[in-house]
Design a protein around this motif. Structure first.
Motif, PDB file in Angstrom:
ATOM      1  N   GLY A  68       9.401  17.066   1.155  1.00 39.63           N
ATOM      2  CA  GLY A  68      10.701  16.427   0.991  1.00 39.63           C
ATOM      3  C   GLY A  68      10.664  14.942   1.277  1.00 39.63           C
ATOM      4  N   GLY A  69       9.482  14.328   1.183  1.00 37.44           N
ATOM      5  CA  GLY A  69       9.345  12.897   1.427  1.00 37.44           C
ATOM      6  C   GLY A  69       9.273  12.508   2.888  1.00 37.44           C
ATOM      7  N   LYS A  70       9.162  13.488   3.766  1.00 35.77           N
ATOM      8  CA  LYS A  70       9.106  13.224   5.211  1.00 35.77           C
ATOM      9  C   LYS A  70       8.021  14.104   5.830  1.00 35.77           C
ATOM     10  N   PRO A  71       7.632  13.825   7.087  1.00 39.17           N
ATOM     11  CA  PRO A  71       6.559  14.609   7.706  1.00 39.17           C
ATOM     12  C   PRO A  71       6.881  16.104   7.791  1.00 39.17           C
ATOM     13  N   LEU A  72       5.828  16.912   7.700  1.00 39.73           N
ATOM     14  CA  LEU A  72       5.917  18.368   7.853  1.00 39.73           C
ATOM     15  C   LEU A  72       5.122  18.735   9.093  1.00 39.73           C
ATOM     16  N   TYR A  73       5.700  19.564   9.949  1.00 35.55           N
ATOM     17  CA  TYR A  73       5.046  19.997  11.181  1.00 35.55           C
ATOM     18  C   TYR A  73       4.920  21.515  11.161  1.00 35.55           C
ATOM     19  N   MET A  74       3.750  22.014  11.603  1.00 38.44           N
ATOM     20  CA  MET A  74       3.526  23.459  11.650  1.00 38.44           C
ATOM     21  C   MET A  74       3.209  23.904  13.069  1.00 38.44           C
ATOM     22  N   GLY A  75       3.793  25.040  13.429  1.00 36.25           N
ATOM     23  CA  GLY A  75       3.572  25.627  14.739  1.00 36.25           C
ATOM     24  C   GLY A  75       2.882  26.968  14.607  1.00 36.25           C
ATOM     25  N   ALA A  76       2.927  27.743  15.681  1.00 32.86           N
ATOM     26  CA  ALA A  76       2.326  29.071  15.688  1.00 32.86           C
ATOM     27  C   ALA A  76       3.009  29.957  14.649  1.00 32.86           C
ATOM     28  N   ASP A  77       2.291  30.924  14.147  1.00 31.15           N
ATOM     29  CA  ASP A  77       2.817  31.899  13.174  1.00 31.15           C
ATOM     30  C   ASP A  77       3.389  31.237  11.929  1.00 31.15           C
ATOM     31  N   ASN A  78       2.845  30.068  11.558  1.00 33.79           N
ATOM     32  CA  ASN A  78       3.275  29.331  10.359  1.00 33.79           C
ATOM     33  C   ASN A  78       4.732  28.886  10.378  1.00 33.79           C
ATOM     34  N   LEU A  79       5.347  28.815  11.545  1.00 30.69           N
ATOM     35  CA  LEU A  79       6.700  28.266  11.639  1.00 30.69           C
ATOM     36  C   LEU A  79       6.624  26.774  11.298  1.00 30.69           C
ATOM     37  N   THR A  80       7.661  26.248  10.664  1.00 28.49           N
ATOM     38  CA  THR A  80       7.627  24.848  10.239  1.00 28.49           C
ATOM     39  C   THR A  80       8.869  24.079  10.681  1.00 28.49           C
ATOM     40  N   ILE A  81       8.669  22.777  10.830  1.00 24.59           N
ATOM     41  CA  ILE A  81       9.770  21.819  10.977  1.00 24.59           C
ATOM     42  C   ILE A  81       9.612  20.897   9.784  1.00 24.59           C
ATOM     43  N   CYS A  82      10.597  20.913   8.894  1.00 21.03           N
ATOM     44  CA  CYS A  82      10.493  20.075   7.705  1.00 21.03           C
ATOM     45  C   CYS A  82      11.872  19.630   7.236  1.00 21.03           C
ATOM     46  N   PHE A  83      11.872  18.616   6.396  1.00 21.82           N
ATOM     47  CA  PHE A  83      13.105  18.067   5.846  1.00 21.82           C
ATOM     48  C   PHE A  83      13.437  18.778   4.543  1.00 21.82           C
ATOM     49  N   ASN A  84      14.700  19.126   4.372  1.00 20.89           N
ATOM     50  CA  ASN A  84      15.190  19.735   3.142  1.00 20.89           C
ATOM     51  C   ASN A  84      16.066  18.694   2.441  1.00 20.89           C
ATOM     52  N   PRO A  85      15.520  17.999   1.414  1.00 24.46           N
ATOM     53  CA  PRO A  85      16.283  16.924   0.773  1.00 24.46           C
ATOM     54  C   PRO A  85      17.534  17.408   0.044  1.00 24.46           C
ATOM     55  N   SER A  86      17.521  18.609  -0.487  1.00 27.57           N
ATOM     56  CA  SER A  86      18.704  19.085  -1.214  1.00 27.57           C
ATOM     57  C   SER A  86      19.882  19.342  -0.280  1.00 27.57           C
ATOM     58  N   GLU A  87      19.600  19.656   0.992  1.00 30.01           N
ATOM     59  CA  GLU A  87      20.659  19.884   1.982  1.00 30.01           C
ATOM     60  C   GLU A  87      20.898  18.658   2.864  1.00 30.01           C
ATOM     61  N   GLY A  88      19.973  17.671   2.824  1.00 24.05           N
ATOM     62  CA  GLY A  88      20.095  16.479   3.670  1.00 24.05           C
ATOM     63  C   GLY A  88      19.970  16.820   5.142  1.00 24.05           C
ATOM     64  N   ARG A  89      19.034  17.717   5.465  1.00 26.41           N
ATOM     65  CA  ARG A  89      18.897  18.161   6.856  1.00 26.41           C
ATOM     66  C   ARG A  89      17.449  18.527   7.176  1.00 26.41           C
ATOM     67  N   TRP A  90      17.161  18.524   8.473  1.00 22.17           N
ATOM     68  CA  TRP A  90      15.893  19.017   8.996  1.00 22.17           C
ATOM     69  C   TRP A  90      16.067  20.489   9.323  1.00 22.17           C
TER      70      TRP A  90
END
Length: 163
Positions: free
Chosen positions: A88-110
């Motif tokens: 989504g044009g921003k950093p992607l972070y991955m944690g245990a069990d493939n959990l992610t922190i990422c930006f969703n551009p269509s919703e305008g939210r993390w």
């Protein structure tokens, strides 16, 4: 013709060409009123390019290599997330069990999500370059929502216990 004068660290001025003469404009009010159309175009151009420049500078300056998620109701979501590229044009972070922190551009939210289960656990409305530390709300996860802390690339070894 108009362009922004970039000094290498910031936009310094708008340069316009009126009647074949280039003119450095530090303030848009310096353009005579008869060129209101130029002013409107320059304001839009300046705003767009300044926003893009700020985003690029923030990306350079905010080299967040790791994020620690704490205090959330889904215990498996708590822990460290490492930067693994972008989405989504921003950093992607991955944690245990493939959990992610990422930006969703269509919703305008993390989002903190479980891509395997197709579930969005927590969200925060923000278009910032990196996810905010506070303001997260519960979606499909358990209350309470998490808080985030950050480790820069230079702190990564120290925070992870590496030597």
């Amino acid at each position: 013709r108009a362009y922004l004068l970039y000094t290498g660290t910031h936009y310094d001025a708008v340069v316009i060409s009126i009647d074949g003469k280039e003119r450095r404009v530090v303030s848009l009010s310096e353009i005579s009123e008869k060129e209101e159309e130029i002013t409107t175009a320059l304001e839009a151009y300046t705003e767009t390019h300044h926003k893009l420049w700020k985003e690029k500078e923030a990306e350079k300056d905010s080299e967040i290599a790791r994020i620690c998620v704490e205090g959330c109701g889904c215990k498996e979501v708590n822990g460290w997330y490492d930067k693994k590229g972008s989405a989504g044009g921003k950093p992607l972070y991955m944690g245990a069990d493939n959990l992610t922190i990422c930006f969703n551009p269509s919703e305008g939210r993390w989002e903190i999500s479980d891509p395997i289960m197709f579930s969005v656990l927590y969200t925060v409305k923000s278009t910032s370059v990196c996810p905010p530390s506070k303001g997260w709300v519960v979606e499909e996860g358990d209350a309470p929502a998490p808080m985030l802390t950050f480790a820069a690339a230079k702190d990564k070894k120290e925070k992870s216990g590496e030597s």
